[in-house]
Design a protein around this motif. Structure first.
Motif, PDB file in Angstrom:
ATOM      1  N   GLU A 171       0.833  -1.205   0.000  1.00 52.93           N
ATOM      2  CA  GLU A 171       0.000   0.000   0.000  1.00 52.93           C
ATOM      3  C   GLU A 171       0.871   1.260   0.000  1.00 52.93           C
ATOM      4  N   GLN A 229      -9.687  -3.572  -0.652  1.00 54.88           N
ATOM      5  CA  GLN A 229      -8.905  -2.723  -1.541  1.00 54.88           C
ATOM      6  C   GLN A 229      -7.937  -1.917  -0.683  1.00 54.88           C
ATOM      7  N   SER A 230      -7.016  -1.236  -1.333  1.00 52.71           N
ATOM      8  CA  SER A 230      -5.965  -0.530  -0.594  1.00 52.71           C
ATOM      9  C   SER A 230      -6.533   0.580   0.285  1.00 52.71           C
ATOM     10  N   SER A 275      -5.010  -4.823  -5.958  1.00 51.28           N
ATOM     11  CA  SER A 275      -5.509  -5.411  -4.710  1.00 51.28           C
ATOM     12  C   SER A 275      -5.824  -6.896  -4.864  1.00 51.28           C
TER      13      SER A 275
END
Length: 473
Positions: A29, A166-167, A202
């Motif tokens: 990330e 997701q990030s 992701s």
């Protein structure tokens, strides 16, 4: 220019150092976020040269009606479907509709939520063909915990449900370009999910992509969880496999309601998405015209999994950056986002498929909920199917005032949902409530005067009416 580049480099270095100290997020990330900021600050956004834009041919944006029929043989159908994964973008909250938790748990019809309907659809597919189509939910840190609890209720179903996040990127303080969390904002407000373009990295970072590839899966069908029309289409899947298309975006003809939607263009020999934000001011009206740009992106995307793996590992998915300015506790911040549709230009043999409007039925507001809960639709095996009694191809246009904005207030104002099969347009404003068994036809406007409560009685039939008070009923 040189001075600006030096200043940008200095900003990037400061940002990189600050991000390195954030323990809440993974190394992947951190790297993704730094890469996005570097691209944004170095200003590598390519300007679209308007004169180079070409209308895509039918080879590039394939008319749905020209697709070969799906195989009729059950074994062949099973073999096709066993290559498929369905992925729903489940990162959004129901806040705009006055609901807490993920938007996908809002009840759509007959007590079923978006997620219930998705699960029922895939269950019936797996049962009918004896195939194994898994469901993936991409959550954001806003929806993850709730979704984990909710999917437990499907544990007895015949589908494998995978969730991944997701990030999570830090919001950027506009003034000095430092991450908001490093300035003492420790709660959720310091972070944001960077748009659905993040689905590709992701999927890879979560390990899910490798798992799916090892199971022999080849394509993922990505769609918004609130698009009730985004159902598995075997004709599309069959076409992509036979023609080795790595990416397919479903588009549909624009109506006046969709003039801001992104469109597909041919540009320097590749197909790409053109969004309104990329259009030079002097061409915005042309972009909105239905004559030149006739189609728009539904965000139903079909993508080859091996191609995702190849492009993510090469760090080749450099989609246009969408800057999204916000304010948190009086501090101006920036969120840098990307969209999954913009990735089309990086995939080989990418196409659009120009399909029927029925594959685009998003529920963004209670006015959409009115449509799908009415007699305009029925529910069969989890599929929301349009009533053939509706003669007009387009749906009625519905505008409800702020009194109807929240789902709870919307439901409280209707004893039952009116019949709207013959409705063209409905506008409601003020303190209005509806009895049961009401029929609306043609063009109906209902405007309660300020401070007056207007009740439409049970069984009323309103055709081409303009109602401002009880005397007009």
């Amino acid at each position: 220019m040189a001075a600006a580049a030096v200043a940008a480099d200095a900003k990037i270095e400061k940002f990189r150092d600050a991000v390195a100290k954030l323990d809440e997020i993974s190394e992947n990330e951190k790297a993704g976020c730094i890469s996005l900021v570097s691209r944004y600050l170095s200003g590598e956004a390519e300007q679209i040269e308007w004169s180079k834009i070409q209308t895509p041919t039918d080879e590039v944006v394939v008319p749905y009606d020209t697709l070969a029929p799906a195989p009729e043989d059950l074994d062949a159908m099973k073999a096709l479907l066993d290559k498929l994964v369905v992925l729903k973008l489940n990162g959004g909250l129901g806040t705009t509709m006055g609901c807490t938790g993920p938007k996908s748990v809002i009840e759509v019809r007959n007590g079923f939520t978006f997620l219930d309907l998705i699960v029922i659809q895939i269950e019936s597919l797996n049962k009918k063909y004896g195939c194994d189509v898994p469901l993936l939910l991409m959550n954001s840190f806003n929806t993850h915990d709730d979704t984990q609890k909710i999917v437990e209720k499907y544990s007895n179903s015949n589908i494998n449900i995978h969730t991944f996040n997701q990030s999570q990127y830090p919001r950027i303080v506009t003034e000095d370009f430092l991450p908001l969390p490093s300035k003492g904002q420790s709660g959720k407000d310091g972070w944001y999910p960077p748009g659905h373009g993040d689905v590709f990295p992701s999927l890879n970072n979560s390990g899910k992509l490798d798992t799916l590839l090892s199971q022999g899966k080849e394509y993922v069908f990505v769609a918004n969880s609130d698009n009730l029309g985004a159902i598995v289409d075997i004709k599309i899947l069959n076409h992509l496999i036979n023609n080795k298309n790595e990416y397919c975006m479903e588009v549909t003809p624009k109506t006046l309601a969709d003039v801001k939607g992104g469109t597909l263009i041919s540009y320097e020999g590749r197909v790409q998405l053109l969004e309104i934000a990329q259009v030079p001011d002097e061409h915005v009206n042309e972009f909105k015209s239905i004559e030149k740009f006739k189609i728009f992106n539904t965000n139903n995307l079909w993508v080859n999994l091996k191609a995702i793996k190849r492009l993510v590992e090469a760090d080749a998915l450099k989609m246009e950056i969408i800057p999204n300015p916000k304010e948190v506790d009086g501090v101006k911040v920036l969120q840098l986002e990307t969209a999954a549709g913009a990735a089309i230009r990086f995939f080989d043999n990418a196409i659009g498929i120009n399909g029927p409007r029925s594959r685009f039925l998003p529920v963004k507001a209670t006015s959409d909920l009115l449509l799908v809960q009415s007699d305009l639709y029925t529910l069969v095996d989890g599929y929301v199917i349009r009533n053939p009694a509706r003669v007009k191809p387009s749906n009625p246009s519905i505008e409800l005032g702020p009194e109807f904005k929240k789902v709870a207030s919307f439901l409280a104002r209707f004893k039952s949902i009116p019949s709207i099969v013959e409705l063209d347009s409905l506008k409601v404003s003020g303190d209005v409530s509806f009895g049961s068994g009401i029929v609306l036809k043609g063009t109906v406007t209902i405007a309660a005067k300020s401070g007056v409560k207007l009740e439409i009685p049970d069984g009323a039939v309103l055709e081409n009416k303009d109602i401002n008070g009880p005397e007009d009923l």
